[in-house]
Design an enzyme around this catalytic site. Sequence first.
Site, PDB file in Angstrom:
ATOM      1  N   ASN A   9      52.156   4.686  25.693  1.00  0.00           N
ATOM      2  CA  ASN A   9      52.548   4.802  24.352  1.00  0.00           C
ATOM      3  C   ASN A   9      53.865   4.143  24.281  1.00  0.00           C
ATOM      4  OD1 ASN A   9      53.364   5.251  21.397  1.00  0.00           O
ATOM      5  ND2 ASN A   9      53.359   7.168  21.743  1.00  0.00           N
ATOM      6  N   LYS A  11      56.021   3.082  21.981  1.00  0.00           N
ATOM      7  CA  LYS A  11      56.769   3.444  20.855  1.00  0.00           C
ATOM      8  C   LYS A  11      57.472   2.241  20.347  1.00  0.00           C
ATOM      9  CE  LYS A  11      56.540   8.344  22.732  1.00  0.00           C
ATOM     10  NZ  LYS A  11      57.460   9.311  22.757  1.00  0.00           N
ATOM     11  N   HIS A  95      50.782  11.661  15.928  1.00  0.00           N
ATOM     12  CA  HIS A  95      51.567  11.895  16.983  1.00  0.00           C
ATOM     13  C   HIS A  95      52.742  12.611  16.400  1.00  0.00           C
ATOM     14  CE1 HIS A  95      54.818  11.054  19.857  1.00  0.00           C
ATOM     15  NE2 HIS A  95      53.964  10.660  20.705  1.00  0.00           N
ATOM     16  N   GLU A  97      55.567  12.375  16.568  1.00  0.00           N
ATOM     17  CA  GLU A  97      56.814  11.644  16.051  1.00  0.00           C
ATOM     18  C   GLU A  97      56.625  11.003  14.651  1.00  0.00           C
ATOM     19  OE1 GLU A  97      57.810   9.146  19.412  1.00  0.00           O
ATOM     20  OE2 GLU A  97      58.558  11.003  20.540  1.00  0.00           O
ATOM     21  N   GLU A 180      49.812  17.294  23.335  1.00  0.00           N
ATOM     22  CA  GLU A 180      51.170  16.968  23.358  1.00  0.00           C
ATOM     23  C   GLU A 180      52.167  18.040  23.039  1.00  0.00           C
ATOM     24  OE1 GLU A 180      51.382  12.649  24.363  1.00  0.00           O
ATOM     25  OE2 GLU A 180      52.046  12.718  22.311  1.00  0.00           O
ATOM     26  N   GLY A 186      59.455  13.607  25.651  1.00  0.00           N
ATOM     27  CA  GLY A 186      60.737  12.546  26.140  1.00  0.00           C
ATOM     28  C   GLY A 186      61.978  13.731  26.356  1.00  0.00           C
ATOM     29  N   SER A 226      56.386  14.049  28.892  1.00  0.00           N
ATOM     30  CA  SER A 226      57.226  13.817  30.069  1.00  0.00           C
ATOM     31  C   SER A 226      55.954  13.692  31.397  1.00  0.00           C
ATOM     32  CB  SER A 226      58.096  14.865  30.446  1.00  0.00           C
ATOM     33  OG  SER A 226      59.004  14.937  29.296  1.00  0.00           O
TER      34      SER A 226
HETATM   35  P1  PGA Z   1      56.910  11.138  27.159  1.00  0.00           P
HETATM   36  O1  PGA Z   1      56.213  10.733  25.647  1.00  0.00           O
HETATM   37  O2  PGA Z   1      56.058  10.681  27.962  1.00  0.00           O
HETATM   38  O3  PGA Z   1      58.069  10.158  26.741  1.00  0.00           O
HETATM   39  O4  PGA Z   1      57.507  12.407  26.904  1.00  0.00           O
HETATM   40  C1  PGA Z   1      55.119  11.156  25.451  1.00  0.00           C
HETATM   41  C2  PGA Z   1      54.073  10.588  23.998  1.00  0.00           C
HETATM   42  O5  PGA Z   1      55.041  11.110  23.014  1.00  0.00           O
HETATM   43  O6  PGA Z   1      53.293  10.330  23.877  1.00  0.00           O
END
Ligand code: PGA
Length: 263
Positions: A9, A11, A95, A97, A180, A186, A226
């Site tokens: 992803n 983003k 997601h 976010e 998640e 992140g 992560s």
């Molecule tokens: P990350 O994000 O690997 O940077 O923690 C995962 C995600 O948001 O799908």
Amino acid sequence: MRTKLVAGNWKMNFTRVEAAAAVEGLVKAVDYRPSVEVLICPPYLALQTVAAAASGRAIAVGAQDVFWATSGAFTGKVSASMLSDLGINYCIVGHSETRGRFGKLETPASTVPYFAETDETVNLKIKSLIYCSLTPILCVGEIESERVAGKTDTVIEGQLRGALSGLVPEELASLVVAYEPVWAIGTGKSCDAPEAGRVCRQIRGHLADILGSEVAEDVRILYGGSVKSSNSDEIFKTDGIDGGLVGGASLDPQEFARIVLSA
Ligand code: PGA
């Protein structure tokens, strides 16, 4: 037998030129492995570039979000039929976010409603994707305070039931669910593999209740939060985890390739 899926992803990262270079880098670093499906979810503006660069190279392409209406006066939105027109196969929905819940960036609670994502909108998005034969990647997960309060399982069950309400099980055999935990996204704090596996197995149990065990057996359940090459081996060999949804680490083709290879 479920094929492992490793999805990147990206983003809000990469211009079209950078996106094409990242796909080239990935293709060089990883050969085609029939045992692992590789997916990249770039920003909308790079979808066409990535789809062209990935064509014929066993890399699938997905979007990061969708709006549920087919067309009309919805400024700034993109529909499932538009994604389908580009030959896109997958789309992330729900997601954290797009739900307005960021793992690292502290978003004031008062701004979360502006993201306007609820279990109901996630449900509408999944219906529109299914209608256009795209595979939804449904993200579920708890925030830190919910985990501390022992509410992880209830929160996730509620998100699954809300997202899948009114859907015909047979239409969901290709569904992908990503567990998640929001506090792990992140932040560099990944959920430990045994706990991630426990939650993923619990998710399959809820899916069996909602969709029936036959359909639930086909759903791929990923872990995200992560994931990096230093923890992907352990995560991917954990019972109940069918792959990963990778954010930050998918931006570096060499690192993403190492994660793909560990699957
Ligand atoms: P990350 O994000 O690997 O940077 O923690 C995962 C995600 O948001 O799908």
